[in-house]
Design a protein around this motif. Sequence first.
Motif, short mmCIF file in Angstrom:
data_model
loop_
_atom_site.label_atom_id
_atom_site.label_comp_id
_atom_site.label_asym_id
_atom_site.label_seq_id
_atom_site.Cartn_x
_atom_site.Cartn_y
_atom_site.Cartn_z
N GLY A 182 -12.36 4.54 15.29
CA GLY A 182 -11.74 3.23 15.09
C GLY A 182 -12.12 2.55 13.79
O GLY A 182 -11.64 1.44 13.52
N ASP A 183 -12.96 3.16 12.96
CA ASP A 183 -13.41 2.54 11.72
C ASP A 183 -12.47 2.97 10.59
O ASP A 183 -12.55 4.06 10.06
N LYS A 184 -11.55 2.07 10.21
CA LYS A 184 -10.56 2.39 9.19
C LYS A 184 -11.19 2.60 7.82
O LYS A 184 -10.73 3.42 7.03
N GLU A 185 -12.25 1.83 7.54
CA GLU A 185 -12.92 1.98 6.24
C GLU A 185 -13.55 3.37 6.12
O GLU A 185 -13.46 4.03 5.08
N ALA A 186 -14.20 3.84 7.21
CA ALA A 186 -14.79 5.18 7.21
C ALA A 186 -13.70 6.24 7.07
O ALA A 186 -13.88 7.25 6.38
#
Length: 388
Positions: free
Chosen positions: A40-44
């Motif tokens: 769920g981490d878009k930046e990652a």
Amino acid sequence: MAEEKDYYKILGVDKNATPEQIKSAYKKVAIKYHPDRNPGDKEAEEKFKEAAEAYDVLSDADKRARYDQFGAAGVNGAGGFGGFGGQGMDINDIFSHFGDIFGDMGFGGFGGFGGGRRQGGRPVYKGGDLKMKVKLSLAEIATGVTKKFKVRKDVVCNHCHGSGCADGHQPETCQTCHGTGYVVRNQRTMLGMVQTQQPCPTCQGEGTVVKDKCTHCHGEGIVKGEEIVEIKIPAGVSEGMVVNVPGKGNAGRRGGVNGDIQVFIEEEPHPDFIRDETDLIYNLLLTVPQAILGDTVEIPTIDGRARIKIAPGTQPGTALRLRGKGLPAVQGYGYGTGDIVVNISVYIPENISAEERKAVEKLRDGKSMEPTTSIKEKIFKKFRNYFS
């Protein structure tokens, strides 16, 4: 105007880095930002894509030379991920293009993004992993154990058998991509007109669409259910270890691959033993007469009891070993079996009778009650070792 990406900086290498250094750096960055580790981490996810884009260029001698000379403009659109060159990159294509690298890492898919590895250019959906804790006794750890659990998870729909289609129907060939799973677009670059391909927006790269959906799973091929799962815990595990049970997690959508179950090990405290890796430490409390005169005593073991001999004049802090009575090394982490280490303590009575006092007073002035120089040095050495 957006700042041009520095592929060397993204991977954390200098411009003179060797291909081996570039590959090693890419693995480290990819593991750090892998979607399985950052659900769920878009930046990652973006950093993961950037790392793959950088590796695609720097691992190819021709692309790297063009990049060094012209910058990103020299490589964008010119080959990339099956022709992507970092433009409109789809995360599934990263796994497809770099399957050999991610195979080394042991990543099978990434349930959080609804996809997985591709087969024949089409996505194979991987079900999400499950996590659970298992508390074990020392006896179970010593021998290994099989545990049964009722697990609530995604299971294959019994009505459509995972296809997602209503009775009597089958998935139909996607009319947008004609079953290929991707669409082609033309892109004008400084190197000329380049054709690139992307996953089909209609079928999401599957090549087929489900028009008549199963009413029980709504076309997903999976439903909520329960399953009795047997989990084999190997002997020798310890607190904090994780045992991976492949294929017993959530079922994958539309005939996809099952996820795994990650079993986190917890140890139940033992009333007699303190664990030190494969050794078990037992504190034996002797009486003063036992320590002076010697004795034969019983101590507990994991599977029963054992008798040990206490030599006359045994000092507090003495360690006796019962070889091979400890825990086995977990498979792959060592060999052999540990010991039971018996630590000797001596109990000094807090309250004694008048008659006992007289007996002790008689002993007090005896020559043997005074420690010798060698005994003093031996005990002091043990004392000093506590602080070294």
